[in-house]
Design a protein around this motif. Sequence first.
Motif, PDB file in Angstrom:
ATOM      1  N   SER A  36     -10.155  -3.621  55.364  1.00  0.00           N
ATOM      2  CA  SER A  36     -10.169  -2.404  54.548  1.00  0.00           C
ATOM      3  C   SER A  36     -11.563  -2.111  54.027  1.00  0.00           C
ATOM      4  CB  SER A  36      -9.183  -2.551  53.383  1.00  0.00           C
ATOM      5  OG  SER A  36      -9.223  -1.423  52.544  1.00  0.00           O
ATOM      6  N   HIS A  37     -12.251  -3.139  53.567  1.00  0.00           N
ATOM      7  CA  HIS A  37     -13.614  -2.967  53.055  1.00  0.00           C
ATOM      8  C   HIS A  37     -14.568  -2.518  54.170  1.00  0.00           C
ATOM      9  CE1 HIS A  37     -17.201  -3.741  50.644  1.00  0.00           C
ATOM     10  NE2 HIS A  37     -17.695  -4.411  51.676  1.00  0.00           N
ATOM     11  N   LEU A  38     -14.482  -3.151  55.320  1.00  0.00           N
ATOM     12  CA  LEU A  38     -15.355  -2.779  56.440  1.00  0.00           C
ATOM     13  C   LEU A  38     -15.064  -1.357  56.903  1.00  0.00           C
ATOM     14  CD1 LEU A  38     -15.203  -6.123  58.442  1.00  0.00           C
ATOM     15  CD2 LEU A  38     -17.276  -5.122  57.463  1.00  0.00           C
ATOM     16  N   ASN A  39     -13.801  -0.993  56.909  1.00  0.00           N
ATOM     17  CA  ASN A  39     -13.425   0.347  57.358  1.00  0.00           C
ATOM     18  C   ASN A  39     -13.925   1.405  56.376  1.00  0.00           C
ATOM     19  OD1 ASN A  39     -11.960   1.941  59.359  1.00  0.00           O
ATOM     20  ND2 ASN A  39     -10.512   2.388  57.710  1.00  0.00           N
ATOM     21  N   LEU A  40     -13.762   1.130  55.089  1.00  0.00           N
ATOM     22  CA  LEU A  40     -14.184   2.082  54.062  1.00  0.00           C
ATOM     23  C   LEU A  40     -15.686   2.313  54.106  1.00  0.00           C
ATOM     24  CD1 LEU A  40     -13.389   3.755  51.546  1.00  0.00           C
ATOM     25  CD2 LEU A  40     -13.817   1.709  50.176  1.00  0.00           C
ATOM     26  N   ASN A  41     -16.439   1.274  54.439  1.00  0.00           N
ATOM     27  CA  ASN A  41     -17.902   1.362  54.413  1.00  0.00           C
ATOM     28  C   ASN A  41     -18.521   1.519  55.799  1.00  0.00           C
ATOM     29  OD1 ASN A  41     -18.732   0.700  51.436  1.00  0.00           O
ATOM     30  ND2 ASN A  41     -17.122  -0.767  51.925  1.00  0.00           N
ATOM     31  N   GLY A  42     -17.683   1.700  56.822  1.00  0.00           N
ATOM     32  CA  GLY A  42     -18.212   1.841  58.176  1.00  0.00           C
ATOM     33  C   GLY A  42     -19.022   0.628  58.589  1.00  0.00           C
ATOM     34  N   GLY A  43     -18.518  -0.551  58.282  1.00  0.00           N
ATOM     35  CA  GLY A  43     -19.271  -1.770  58.534  1.00  0.00           C
ATOM     36  C   GLY A  43     -19.090  -2.338  59.924  1.00  0.00           C
ATOM     37  N   SER A  44     -19.880  -3.345  60.215  1.00  0.00           N
ATOM     38  CA  SER A  44     -19.794  -4.090  61.476  1.00  0.00           C
ATOM     39  C   SER A  44     -19.812  -5.578  61.156  1.00  0.00           C
ATOM     40  CB  SER A  44     -20.968  -3.763  62.403  1.00  0.00           C
ATOM     41  OG  SER A  44     -20.972  -2.415  62.774  1.00  0.00           O
ATOM     42  N   LEU A  72     -17.291  -6.343  66.123  1.00  0.00           N
ATOM     43  CA  LEU A  72     -16.380  -5.278  65.746  1.00  0.00           C
ATOM     44  C   LEU A  72     -17.147  -4.283  64.890  1.00  0.00           C
ATOM     45  CD1 LEU A  72     -13.218  -7.323  64.633  1.00  0.00           C
ATOM     46  CD2 LEU A  72     -13.574  -6.177  66.830  1.00  0.00           C
ATOM     47  N   ALA A  73     -16.947  -2.995  65.144  1.00  0.00           N
ATOM     48  CA  ALA A  73     -17.559  -1.954  64.317  1.00  0.00           C
ATOM     49  C   ALA A  73     -16.470  -0.975  63.893  1.00  0.00           C
ATOM     50  CB  ALA A  73     -18.666  -1.227  65.086  1.00  0.00           C
ATOM     51  N   PHE A  74     -16.474  -0.646  62.599  1.00  0.00           N
ATOM     52  CA  PHE A  74     -15.452   0.216  62.032  1.00  0.00           C
ATOM     53  C   PHE A  74     -16.033   1.603  61.801  1.00  0.00           C
ATOM     54  CE2 PHE A  74     -14.524  -4.121  61.289  1.00  0.00           C
ATOM     55  CZ  PHE A  74     -13.144  -4.265  61.153  1.00  0.00           C
ATOM     56  N   GLN A  75     -15.204   2.642  62.064  1.00  0.00           N
ATOM     57  CA  GLN A  75     -15.664   4.033  61.957  1.00  0.00           C
ATOM     58  C   GLN A  75     -16.933   4.223  62.793  1.00  0.00           C
ATOM     59  OE1 GLN A  75     -13.549   6.078  60.686  1.00  0.00           O
ATOM     60  NE2 GLN A  75     -12.273   4.358  60.053  1.00  0.00           N
ATOM     61  N   ALA A  76     -16.743   4.196  64.107  1.00  0.00           N
ATOM     62  CA  ALA A  76     -17.857   4.042  65.055  1.00  0.00           C
ATOM     63  C   ALA A  76     -18.625   5.321  65.352  1.00  0.00           C
ATOM     64  CB  ALA A  76     -17.327   3.446  66.368  1.00  0.00           C
ATOM     65  N   THR A  77     -18.338   6.409  64.664  1.00  0.00           N
ATOM     66  CA  THR A  77     -19.118   7.627  64.909  1.00  0.00           C
ATOM     67  C   THR A  77     -20.599   7.415  64.584  1.00  0.00           C
ATOM     68  OG1 THR A  77     -18.469   8.408  62.701  1.00  0.00           O
ATOM     69  CG2 THR A  77     -17.197   9.232  64.569  1.00  0.00           C
ATOM     70  N   ARG A  78     -20.882   6.508  63.656  1.00  0.00           N
ATOM     71  CA  ARG A  78     -22.289   6.242  63.306  1.00  0.00           C
ATOM     72  C   ARG A  78     -23.042   5.604  64.468  1.00  0.00           C
ATOM     73  NH1 ARG A  78     -22.276   0.768  62.215  1.00  0.00           N
ATOM     74  NH2 ARG A  78     -20.174  -0.083  61.969  1.00  0.00           N
ATOM     75  N   LEU A  79     -22.297   5.055  65.439  1.00  0.00           N
ATOM     76  CA  LEU A  79     -22.921   4.463  66.623  1.00  0.00           C
ATOM     77  C   LEU A  79     -23.067   5.477  67.752  1.00  0.00           C
ATOM     78  CD1 LEU A  79     -20.988   1.050  66.732  1.00  0.00           C
ATOM     79  CD2 LEU A  79     -23.191   1.552  65.656  1.00  0.00           C
ATOM     80  N   GLY A  80     -22.612   6.696  67.511  1.00  0.00           N
ATOM     81  CA  GLY A  80     -22.729   7.746  68.518  1.00  0.00           C
ATOM     82  C   GLY A  80     -21.455   8.018  69.284  1.00  0.00           C
ATOM     83  N   TYR A  81     -20.366   7.331  68.940  1.00  0.00           N
ATOM     84  CA  TYR A  81     -19.099   7.527  69.639  1.00  0.00           C
ATOM     85  C   TYR A  81     -18.254   8.592  68.951  1.00  0.00           C
ATOM     86  CZ  TYR A  81     -20.115   3.177  72.121  1.00  0.00           C
ATOM     87  OH  TYR A  81     -20.704   2.211  72.898  1.00  0.00           O
ATOM     88  N   ALA A  82     -17.457   9.292  69.747  1.00  0.00           N
ATOM     89  CA  ALA A  82     -16.485  10.238  69.198  1.00  0.00           C
ATOM     90  C   ALA A  82     -15.208   9.509  68.798  1.00  0.00           C
ATOM     91  CB  ALA A  82     -16.176  11.332  70.223  1.00  0.00           C
ATOM     92  N   THR A  83     -14.881   8.424  69.495  1.00  0.00           N
ATOM     93  CA  THR A  83     -13.724   7.591  69.168  1.00  0.00           C
ATOM     94  C   THR A  83     -14.117   6.685  68.014  1.00  0.00           C
ATOM     95  OG1 THR A  83     -13.057   7.614  71.493  1.00  0.00           O
ATOM     96  CG2 THR A  83     -12.066   5.932  70.085  1.00  0.00           C
ATOM     97  N   ASP A  84     -13.416   6.813  66.872  1.00  0.00           N
ATOM     98  CA  ASP A  84     -14.000   6.237  65.666  1.00  0.00           C
ATOM     99  C   ASP A  84     -13.224   5.108  65.003  1.00  0.00           C
ATOM    100  OD1 ASP A  84     -11.891   7.767  64.825  1.00  0.00           O
ATOM    101  OD2 ASP A  84     -12.951   8.721  63.156  1.00  0.00           O
ATOM    102  N   ASP A  85     -11.984   4.842  65.363  1.00  0.00           N
ATOM    103  CA  ASP A  85     -11.195   3.896  64.573  1.00  0.00           C
ATOM    104  C   ASP A  85     -11.690   2.460  64.684  1.00  0.00           C
ATOM    105  OD1 ASP A  85      -9.620   5.876  63.578  1.00  0.00           O
ATOM    106  OD2 ASP A  85      -7.938   5.542  64.942  1.00  0.00           O
TER     107      ASP A  85
END
Length: 393
Positions: free
Chosen positions: A234-242, A46-59
């Motif tokens: 919540s923590h993973l989402n806030l920090n864009g974690g995986s 699972l990856a949160f805030q996925a724009t860092r992976l190159g995706y436009a879909t981020d949730d």
Amino acid sequence: MADTSSVFSRGGGGGAFEGHVQAAFLTTLITQGRVPCIPAAEIEELAFQATRLGYATDDLFVRAKVSGGNEHRMLLQLKYNLTLSASNDTFCEVISAFWVDYNNAALFNPALDKLVIVKSGLNEIERNHTKVLLNWAKHKTSSQDFFLEVNRIQVKKERLQVFTDVLTAVNQGVALTDDEVWQFLRCVELLDYDFLQTGSVDEAHVLSLLNLARSEDATSDARAIWNDLLAMASHLNLNGGSITSISVREEPVYQQFGFRRLVPAYQALQRLQSNGQAILLPMKNTVGGYQLSREDTKARITQSVNESHFTIVAGAAGVGKSALMRDWLTEQVDGNAFFVFRADQFNKPHLSQVLTEQGVNAELEELFACLSRPAIAIQVEVIIRPALYRPGW
């Protein structure tokens, strides 16, 4: 533009809904459950805030794999109370992100991957028509077949027009061909969850699964574990974690889980589903190589199942009831979400005996806790949908 968002959304409720869905996927990752939309696949990452992976879909980004088979990716937009309309800015943004990712061959494979809208509830039109439209796209063999079917029914045409209008707008005003629209819609899924609602069925189901998956040595009850998973999401989402199925084992909350009861329940579920498939497969849906189109009847079944706890399909012997239901299940129901029985299997005084003769010794509650979508049981010509059950997480 005037702010028409609800007080709930402006107060952070939309973010809370997003966090609950993310925590539900975390639960599925830890318990090695089946992922919605991709039958037989298990979540590996699972990856949160996925724009860092190159995706436009981020949730939320989900990487899942079928044992011994293909790897799949799911890109999810989690939106509370989203209106599926060309005039809704959020919906247009969702489809725009989907379109960008769909056309990114380096990150998205249309043959394997999914674009998923998750919202807080489906209205009657969305449940009976938008979801059916998306299912038709997946199961029709060509864009011509798809559009011929859609154009027969005005409300389906209107739902399709919403997507084509938005796709034209996000494609810089250039209309897509029928084939391009069809190919795109084959990748789109629509899910709903009732988290944050009073008496939430989805939350009750999560708690049932967590209770089943708790270790005998667990120091927390199911509710406390769920709260820990919400905090973790919540923590993973806030920090864009995986997090992966391996790295999650290092998390403190993982120590609350055990698999002594969970694994046998999964095995029982798989056995029951396998037995049902053995009943379904011999049912023929063609005569002399021809297959009758019974879309109007399927539409009535879909509406009845969505609106009622019980749906009975009846008719004279030989008219094709069983074949009809096989087609309907294939097109409209997630592959993990139904059981099939013969009528004579219920010639027992207790349901537990019926299951035991199938080689299933788990309790019904345990089976439901392991499912990924609402359960539908079939007794030859009868479909039974358990009231208020959302198996899955």
